[in-house]
Enzyme design. Structure first.
Site, mmCIF file in Angstrom:
data_model
loop_
_atom_site.group_PDB
_atom_site.id
_atom_site.type_symbol
_atom_site.label_atom_id
_atom_site.label_comp_id
_atom_site.label_asym_id
_atom_site.label_seq_id
_atom_site.Cartn_x
_atom_site.Cartn_y
_atom_site.Cartn_z
ATOM 1 N N ASP A 1 4.208 3.750 -7.516
ATOM 2 C CA ASP A 1 5.131 2.759 -6.960
ATOM 3 C C ASP A 1 5.602 1.796 -8.049
ATOM 4 O O ASP A 1 4.769 1.178 -8.730
ATOM 5 C CB ASP A 1 4.409 1.990 -5.850
ATOM 6 C CG ASP A 1 5.349 1.269 -4.910
ATOM 7 O OD1 ASP A 1 6.568 1.321 -5.124
ATOM 8 O OD2 ASP A 1 4.859 0.649 -3.953
ATOM 9 N N ASP A 2 6.912 1.669 -8.205
ATOM 10 C CA ASP A 2 7.491 0.756 -9.202
ATOM 11 C C ASP A 2 6.950 1.037 -10.601
ATOM 12 O O ASP A 2 6.593 0.118 -11.345
ATOM 13 C CB ASP A 2 7.206 -0.700 -8.832
ATOM 14 C CG ASP A 2 8.064 -1.200 -7.677
ATOM 15 O OD1 ASP A 2 8.743 -0.368 -7.047
ATOM 16 O OD2 ASP A 2 8.053 -2.409 -7.400
ATOM 17 N N CYS B 1 12.320 1.610 -2.769
ATOM 18 C CA CYS B 1 11.254 2.436 -2.198
ATOM 19 C C CYS B 1 11.635 3.379 -1.060
ATOM 20 O O CYS B 1 11.496 4.595 -1.179
ATOM 21 C CB CYS B 1 10.125 1.536 -1.700
ATOM 22 S SG CYS B 1 9.431 0.444 -2.943
ATOM 23 N N ARG C 1 11.601 7.628 -0.969
ATOM 24 C CA ARG C 1 10.552 8.367 -0.269
ATOM 25 C C ARG C 1 11.140 9.332 0.754
ATOM 26 O O ARG C 1 10.623 10.448 0.944
ATOM 27 C CB ARG C 1 9.588 7.379 0.396
ATOM 28 C CG ARG C 1 8.766 6.623 -0.608
ATOM 29 C CD ARG C 1 8.229 5.284 -0.104
ATOM 30 N NE ARG C 1 7.794 4.533 -1.264
ATOM 31 C CZ ARG C 1 6.583 4.616 -1.802
ATOM 32 N NH1 ARG C 1 5.668 5.389 -1.254
ATOM 33 N NH2 ARG C 1 6.281 3.921 -2.873
ATOM 34 N N LYS D 1 0.869 4.357 0.829
ATOM 35 C CA LYS D 1 2.068 3.638 1.255
ATOM 36 C C LYS D 1 3.078 4.594 1.894
ATOM 37 O O LYS D 1 3.619 5.458 1.215
ATOM 38 C CB LYS D 1 2.691 2.931 0.051
ATOM 39 C CG LYS D 1 4.013 2.224 0.359
ATOM 40 C CD LYS D 1 4.573 1.570 -0.887
ATOM 41 C CE LYS D 1 5.954 0.981 -0.623
ATOM 42 N NZ LYS D 1 6.501 0.310 -1.810
ATOM 43 N N HIS E 1 6.051 3.579 4.198
ATOM 44 C CA HIS E 1 7.327 2.874 4.011
ATOM 45 C C HIS E 1 8.544 3.660 4.497
ATOM 46 O O HIS E 1 9.638 3.560 3.937
ATOM 47 C CB HIS E 1 7.519 2.464 2.545
ATOM 48 C CG HIS E 1 8.231 1.144 2.430
ATOM 49 N ND1 HIS E 1 8.542 0.553 1.224
ATOM 50 C CD2 HIS E 1 8.692 0.294 3.383
ATOM 51 C CE1 HIS E 1 9.157 -0.586 1.433
ATOM 52 N NE2 HIS E 1 9.255 -0.771 2.745
ATOM 53 N N SER F 1 5.304 -1.599 2.347
ATOM 54 C CA SER F 1 4.902 -2.167 1.073
ATOM 55 C C SER F 1 3.877 -3.275 1.288
ATOM 56 O O SER F 1 3.991 -4.074 2.224
ATOM 57 C CB SER F 1 6.125 -2.723 0.340
ATOM 58 O OG SER F 1 5.794 -3.136 -0.958
ATOM 59 N N HIS G 1 2.980 -1.591 -7.724
ATOM 60 C CA HIS G 1 3.867 -2.562 -7.092
ATOM 61 C C HIS G 1 3.211 -3.943 -7.053
ATOM 62 O O HIS G 1 1.990 -4.067 -6.974
ATOM 63 C CB HIS G 1 4.165 -2.080 -5.669
ATOM 64 C CG HIS G 1 5.311 -2.751 -4.989
ATOM 65 N ND1 HIS G 1 5.281 -4.068 -4.580
ATOM 66 C CD2 HIS G 1 6.531 -2.275 -4.621
ATOM 67 C CE1 HIS G 1 6.425 -4.366 -3.979
ATOM 68 N NE2 HIS G 1 7.202 -3.296 -3.996
ATOM 69 N N ASP H 1 8.442 6.438 -7.421
ATOM 70 C CA ASP H 1 9.564 6.235 -6.496
ATOM 71 C C ASP H 1 10.782 5.573 -7.120
ATOM 72 O O ASP H 1 11.905 5.818 -6.710
ATOM 73 C CB ASP H 1 9.104 5.443 -5.268
ATOM 74 C CG ASP H 1 8.648 4.031 -5.592
ATOM 75 O OD1 ASP H 1 8.421 3.713 -6.778
ATOM 76 O OD2 ASP H 1 8.505 3.218 -4.644
ATOM 77 N N ASN H 2 10.579 4.696 -8.079
ATOM 78 C CA ASN H 2 11.705 4.024 -8.748
ATOM 79 C C ASN H 2 11.175 3.310 -9.977
ATOM 80 O O ASN H 2 9.970 3.291 -10.229
ATOM 81 C CB ASN H 2 12.425 3.036 -7.818
ATOM 82 C CG ASN H 2 11.514 2.045 -7.127
ATOM 83 O OD1 ASN H 2 11.287 2.125 -5.924
ATOM 84 N ND2 ASN H 2 10.963 1.094 -7.884
ATOM 85 N N LYS I 1 14.275 -1.392 -11.810
ATOM 86 C CA LYS I 1 14.365 -1.299 -10.355
ATOM 87 C C LYS I 1 15.623 -1.976 -9.823
ATOM 88 O O LYS I 1 16.030 -3.031 -10.302
ATOM 89 C CB LYS I 1 13.128 -1.935 -9.724
ATOM 90 C CG LYS I 1 13.060 -1.835 -8.206
ATOM 91 C CD LYS I 1 11.754 -2.389 -7.669
ATOM 92 C CE LYS I 1 11.699 -2.282 -6.141
ATOM 93 N NZ LYS I 1 10.409 -2.758 -5.589
#
Length: 500
Positions: free
Chosen positions: A30-31, A70, A74, A124, A126, A151, A230, A282-283, A303
């Site tokens: 994540d992130d 996010c 996903r 997660k 989301h 999140s 994240h 994810d990003n 991001k």
């Protein structure tokens, strides 16, 4: 002799010639920035297990997610379709969101279930909670779920502990909503979640799932979308203070340790040679958090933006004895994971437009990628504007550029939110092999070769957008505070009474 075996023959040896269909373990960070892992060049990240996967597997240099935030990213991963088709836009889901990933969308888990696969997700989600948990993973093809359904900053965290012995979480997170819950299948197990014990709970859940599946001789799919790295970062006693990068590094190390633990479990139960393990994110990094936000390496911004730093991700494919170690510069995407898993499992694809391409030839035979282009949508796509950017081969054209609050604090004036939307006609064109930082637009004047590239990009863009039908926006359905998950639904006053 073994070193002389072709990857095709090895694949036959371990899969085609085996009575057991392959297992799949999908890790989703994540992130996480392109420059955050040790195997991608970060000098002080502590990621020994991911480095081992990269050394023994196939490491991608040109791998993309589909959105710089996010939820849409996903949705694309699990369906093999751009988020615009499923309606997972604009932005992300919240605790009280009315919408979610539409139940008529087909996930990876749902194509594997008819083949007898055990399916589980941990971490997660989301992709919506909804009324009575109608959008939870157990409604989307997963047998089991343990995790936070959105999140972990989408709830007040100023009084929660993120690092031992009692270091409070950095920042306030979202206020005025319920504290983040830990959900097991369809039921709230804990609220607020205990961050210090969370990763241990996830490891135990995932380990038990692998062991049980192997004992039952049942093929399995484990989807592990981690909360790391994240904001707000957290880590338990085994990882806190272990890295040289502070809170971000400790959180990353904790996730890396989880990967190591699950790799050891796969080896212990004897299925490591029959399991495809895929890792990506994810990003890009949330640069507004500065040293707590991650690193995009040589890539521009992070991001929230459609620059490379927002959507180009680290990615590693590992299958012991089957995937030959190396590095690939072929173009690939999270969209491609769905059709690849379906092909390897022998699953039937859903009767819808898929945007992913099967990577089997790329993974197992070091062949060419079927993907020739990658589309870049902003966080708030619409049919009028269409694509913000398009990559074709090594060239990327920006039709629109815009900064994002998530990418603030960098010295690059194109990254923060004050960098307003700009339309480019003709588009800005970059050679990403020579200029991955997107600093030097290529001139069109007196360059017939670049003019030809632009003509081809315009053609690809027109063909793609002609097939794109935007789904009903799920996030625009709004938020209803009564839908926020609460372990004591009849309590008062909300949200503070939701505590168990």
């Amino acid at each position: 002799m073994a070193n002389l075996l072709s990857s095709t023959f090895v694949f036959c040896l371990f899969y085609i010639c085996s009575a057991s269909p392959p297992n799949f373990v999908l890790f989703f960070a994540d992130d996480l920035g392109f420059g955050d892992l040790g195997c991608y060049g970060h000098p002080s990240s502590l990621t020994p297990h991911l480095d081992r996967l990269a050394a023994g597997g196939l490491r991608f240099t040109d791998f993309y997610c589909t959105s710089p935030v996010c939820s849409p990213s996903r949705a694309s991963l699990l369906t093999g379709r751009y988020q615009t088709r499923s309606g997972v836009f604009p932005g992300v889901f919240y605790p009280g969101s009315i919408g979610g990933l539409p139940l008529n969308e087909t996930t990876i888990a749902e194509v594997l279930k008819p083949l007898g696969y055990a399916t589980a997700t941990v971490g997660k989600w989301h992709l919506g909670y909804g009324a009575n948990g109608k959008f939870l993973p157990t409604k989307q093809g997963f047998d089991q779920y343990l995790g936070i359904p959105y999140s972990h900053d989408q709830g007040p965290c100023h009084n929660l502990t993120c690092f031992p012995p009692d270091i409070k979480c950095f920042g306030l997170c979202d206020i005025g909503v319920v504290t983040v819950p830990l959900v097991h299948n369809d039921n709230i197990k804990q609220q607020p979640v205990n961050f210090l014990d969370l990763e241990r709970a996830y490891i135990d859940f995932a380990t038990d799932f692998i062991i049980t599946s192997a004992k039952n001789k049942q093929p399995f799919f484990l989807y592990y979308p981690s909360h790391h790295t994240h904001y707000p970062q957290y880590a338990g006693t085994g990882a806190a203070g272990r890295s040289l990068r502070g809170p971000f590094g400790d959180a990353l190390f904790e996730f890396d340790s989880t990967i190591g633990n699950l790799m050891a479990t796969l080896e212990k139960v004897g299925v490591i040679n029959n399991t495809l393990i895929f890792f990506t994110a994810d990003n890009g990094p949330e640069l507004m958090r500065m040293s707590r936000g991650g690193n995009s390496g040589p890539l521009k911004c992070g991001k929230g933006t459609t620059y490379e730093g927002g959507m180009r991700e680290p990615a590693i494919a590992y299958w012991q004895g089957v995937i030959e170690p190396g590095v690939t510069h072929e173009l690939a995407s999270t969209l491609d994971i769905f059709p690849t898993i379906a092909n390897l499992a022998g699953a039937k694809l859903p009767p819808v437009i898929l945007d992913g391409f099967d990577m089997t030839n790329l993974l197992l035979r070091k062949g060419k990628s079927q993907r020739e282009a990658m589309m870049f949508y902003p966080t708030d796509p619409n049919e009028k504007s269409g694509l913000f950017a398009l990559r074709w081969g090594k060239y990327k054209a920006h039709f629109y550029t815009r900064g994002a609050t998530h990418s603030a604090t960098t010295p690059d004036p194109d990254c923060p939110g004050i960098a307003v939307l700009k339309a480019h006609n003709p588009p800005l064109i970059f050679d990403l092999e020579a200029d991955p930082s997107e600093r030097y637009p290529l001139p069109l004047e007196e360059r017939p070769d670049i003019q030809a590239v632009l003509a081809q990009i315009e053609k690809v863009k027109a063909q793609f957008e002609a097939t794109m039908v935007f789904g009903e926006s799920q996030i625009s359905k709004g938020v209803n505070p009564n839908l926020e998950p609460c372990c004591s639904p009849e309590c008062s006053p909300k949200p503070s009474c939701c505590h168990c």
